[in-house]
Enzyme design. Structure first.
Site, PDB file in Angstrom:
ATOM      1  N   ASN A  14     -10.379  -0.953   1.652  1.00 37.23           N
ATOM      2  CA  ASN A  14     -10.546  -1.006   0.240  1.00 37.23           C
ATOM      3  C   ASN A  14     -10.518  -2.246  -0.624  1.00 37.23           C
ATOM      4  O   ASN A  14     -11.733  -1.434  -1.248  1.00 37.23           O
ATOM      5  CB  ASN A  14      -8.508  -0.754   0.191  1.00 37.23           C
ATOM      6  CG  ASN A  14      -8.190   0.694   0.629  1.00 37.23           C
ATOM      7  OD1 ASN A  14      -8.464   1.641   0.305  1.00 37.23           O
ATOM      8  ND2 ASN A  14      -7.654   0.112   1.869  1.00 37.23           N
ATOM      9  N   LEU A  91       0.772  -5.772   1.085  1.00 41.99           N
ATOM     10  CA  LEU A  91       1.809  -5.812   1.595  1.00 41.99           C
ATOM     11  C   LEU A  91       3.456  -6.731   0.878  1.00 41.99           C
ATOM     12  O   LEU A  91       3.877  -6.388   1.767  1.00 41.99           O
ATOM     13  CB  LEU A  91       2.304  -5.835   3.424  1.00 41.99           C
ATOM     14  CG  LEU A  91       1.299  -5.267   4.312  1.00 41.99           C
ATOM     15  CD1 LEU A  91       0.789  -5.444   5.190  1.00 41.99           C
ATOM     16  CD2 LEU A  91       1.416  -3.105   4.125  1.00 41.99           C
ATOM     17  N   ILE A  94       6.063  -6.510  -5.794  1.00 43.82           N
ATOM     18  CA  ILE A  94       5.422  -7.073  -6.539  1.00 43.82           C
ATOM     19  C   ILE A  94       6.679  -7.383  -6.939  1.00 43.82           C
ATOM     20  O   ILE A  94       7.935  -6.432  -7.736  1.00 43.82           O
ATOM     21  CB  ILE A  94       4.417  -6.313  -7.874  1.00 43.82           C
ATOM     22  CG1 ILE A  94       3.405  -5.933  -5.937  1.00 43.82           C
ATOM     23  CG2 ILE A  94       4.361  -7.272  -8.483  1.00 43.82           C
ATOM     24  CD1 ILE A  94       2.297  -7.635  -5.906  1.00 43.82           C
ATOM     25  N   ASN A 108      -1.807   0.180  -7.061  1.00 44.16           N
ATOM     26  CA  ASN A 108      -2.254   0.896  -5.682  1.00 44.16           C
ATOM     27  C   ASN A 108      -2.700   1.876  -4.919  1.00 44.16           C
ATOM     28  O   ASN A 108      -2.298   3.033  -5.367  1.00 44.16           O
ATOM     29  CB  ASN A 108      -0.183   0.216  -5.794  1.00 44.16           C
ATOM     30  CG  ASN A 108       0.274   0.204  -3.824  1.00 44.16           C
ATOM     31  OD1 ASN A 108      -0.173  -0.238  -3.399  1.00 44.16           O
ATOM     32  ND2 ASN A 108       1.459   1.289  -3.413  1.00 44.16           N
ATOM     33  N   HIS A 110      -1.616   3.843  -2.235  1.00 51.13           N
ATOM     34  CA  HIS A 110      -0.754   4.085  -0.997  1.00 51.13           C
ATOM     35  C   HIS A 110      -1.499   5.547  -0.323  1.00 51.13           C
ATOM     36  O   HIS A 110      -1.768   6.362   0.018  1.00 51.13           O
ATOM     37  CB  HIS A 110       0.799   4.913  -1.827  1.00 51.13           C
ATOM     38  CG  HIS A 110       1.548   4.748  -0.650  1.00 51.13           C
ATOM     39  ND1 HIS A 110       2.668   4.018   0.212  1.00 51.13           N
ATOM     40  CD2 HIS A 110       1.810   6.384   0.165  1.00 51.13           C
ATOM     41  CE1 HIS A 110       3.269   4.989   0.944  1.00 51.13           C
ATOM     42  NE2 HIS A 110       2.914   6.215   0.927  1.00 51.13           N
ATOM     43  N   ASP A 151       6.189   2.437  -4.606  1.00 47.93           N
ATOM     44  CA  ASP A 151       5.872   3.716  -4.795  1.00 47.93           C
ATOM     45  C   ASP A 151       6.123   4.781  -6.157  1.00 47.93           C
ATOM     46  O   ASP A 151       5.989   5.818  -5.805  1.00 47.93           O
ATOM     47  CB  ASP A 151       5.820   4.240  -3.477  1.00 47.93           C
ATOM     48  CG  ASP A 151       5.390   3.327  -2.292  1.00 47.93           C
ATOM     49  OD1 ASP A 151       5.411   3.635  -1.511  1.00 47.93           O
ATOM     50  OD2 ASP A 151       4.203   2.162  -3.326  1.00 47.93           O
ATOM     51  N   GLU A 181      -8.675   6.997   0.727  1.00 47.89           N
ATOM     52  CA  GLU A 181      -8.622   5.251   0.265  1.00 47.89           C
ATOM     53  C   GLU A 181      -9.872   4.872  -0.707  1.00 47.89           C
ATOM     54  O   GLU A 181      -9.861   4.716  -1.618  1.00 47.89           O
ATOM     55  CB  GLU A 181      -7.779   4.825   1.088  1.00 47.89           C
ATOM     56  CG  GLU A 181      -6.773   5.645   0.941  1.00 47.89           C
ATOM     57  CD  GLU A 181      -5.844   4.140   2.169  1.00 47.89           C
ATOM     58  OE1 GLU A 181      -6.626   3.490   2.662  1.00 47.89           O
ATOM     59  OE2 GLU A 181      -5.036   4.572   3.416  1.00 47.89           O
TER      60      GLU A 181
HETATM   61  C1  GRF Z   1      -3.886   0.820   5.194  1.00 45.02           C
HETATM   62  O1  GRF Z   1      -3.601   1.936   6.180  1.00 45.02           O
HETATM   63  C2  GRF Z   1      -4.115   1.584   3.650  1.00 45.02           C
HETATM   64  O2  GRF Z   1      -3.404   2.690   3.600  1.00 45.02           O
HETATM   65  C3  GRF Z   1      -2.626   0.880   3.572  1.00 45.02           C
HETATM   66  O3  GRF Z   1      -2.878  -0.644   3.764  1.00 45.02           O
HETATM   67  C4  GRF Z   1      -3.557  -0.232   5.089  1.00 45.02           C
HETATM   68  C5  GRF Z   1      -5.294  -1.243   5.088  1.00 45.02           C
HETATM   69  O4  GRF Z   1      -5.522  -1.272   4.185  1.00 45.02           O
HETATM   70  N1  GRF Z   1      -3.217   0.770   1.469  1.00 45.02           N
HETATM   71  P1  GRF Z   1      -6.899  -1.659   3.996  1.00 45.02           P
HETATM   72  O5  GRF Z   1      -8.370  -1.897   4.808  1.00 45.02           O
HETATM   73  O6  GRF Z   1      -6.694  -4.092   4.234  1.00 45.02           O
HETATM   74  O7  GRF Z   1      -7.222  -2.236   2.658  1.00 45.02           O
END
Ligand code: GRF
Length: 207
Positions: A14, A91, A94, A108, A110, A151, A181
């Site tokens: 992302n 992860l 916050i 964020n 999700h 969320d 995403e």
């Molecule tokens: C993905 O499952 C995304 O949906 C969630 O975090 C996971 C890893 O995302 N938000 P990334 O490749 O580290 O951006």
């Protein structure tokens, strides 16, 4: 110019979508000023370094107690002078002190259509396992503002993705990332960076 601090925990796809969108002009008026990870092993840090973006790592175990971590994270974000904090595969829960310091300035991504398959414990592959177990025909991703809950903040963008026969959680996760995403997170940043979003009474208005 909207200054972005991007918080990551894993592969950083992302983050990469944001960097690519800035590079190709899909995102204007914004730049990533710092990438912060809660894991030294996050490949997202490599992506940031390749892009010449300052990185930092902050983990709970570095601090004697939770509030010390919370304050250190807040300090780090304030020092980055970020206008917007982007949780991109992040992860970390916050802390309220950060939410208070950045009202409607934390977003964020999700990997589901909130309010489905979200909340405490619903992250990463687990979200797609839940979607498959429920038998939904359509899932997707959501970009929302972060408030004090998990969320639960105002929804900014959502994009649907078809669930196909025989999907495994891994296959579905990849499709949601590729088809949702990596599209709506840059779009959301573009909208915010160009003043096209307002939050009023807990709802997002497009201006
Ligand atoms: C993905 O499952 C995304 O949906 C969630 O975090 C996971 C890893 O995302 N938000 P990334 O490749 O580290 O951006």
């Amino acid at each position: 110019m909207l200054k972005l601090a991007v918080m990551v925990s894993g592969g950083g796809t992302n983050l990469q979508a944001i960097l690519d969108a800035i590079a190709d002009g899909s995102i204007t008026n914004a730049k990533v000023v710092q990438v912060i990870s809660n894991s030294t092993k996050a490949y997202a840090l490599e992506r940031a370094k390749k892009a010449g973006i300052p990185t930092a790592c902050i983990t709970r175990k570095q601090y004697p107690e939770p509030d010390a971590f919370n304050q250190a994270l807040l300090q780090m974000l304030l020092e980055s002078e970020a206008d917007l904090v982007v949780l991109a595969g992040c992860l970390v829960v916050i802390p309220q002190c950060v939410v208070d310091a950045f009202p409607n300035r934390i977003i964020n991504i999700h990997p589901a259509l909130i309010p489905s398959f979200c909340g405490t414990g619903c992250y990463g592959l687990k979200v797609h396992e839940m979607a498959l177990a429920r038998g939904v025909r359509v899932t997707g991703a959501t970009v929302h503002f972060v408030d004090g809950g998990t969320d639960t903040g105002p929804i900014l963008l959502q994009k649907t993705v078809e669930v196909q026969q025989g999907d495994t959680p891994e296959v579905l996760q990849r499709r949601v990332m590729e088809q949702a995403e990596w599209i709506i997170l840059p779009q959301a940043i573009q909208m915010i960076a160009n003043g096209r979003v307002q939050v009023q009474d807990g709802r997002v208005l497009y201006t």
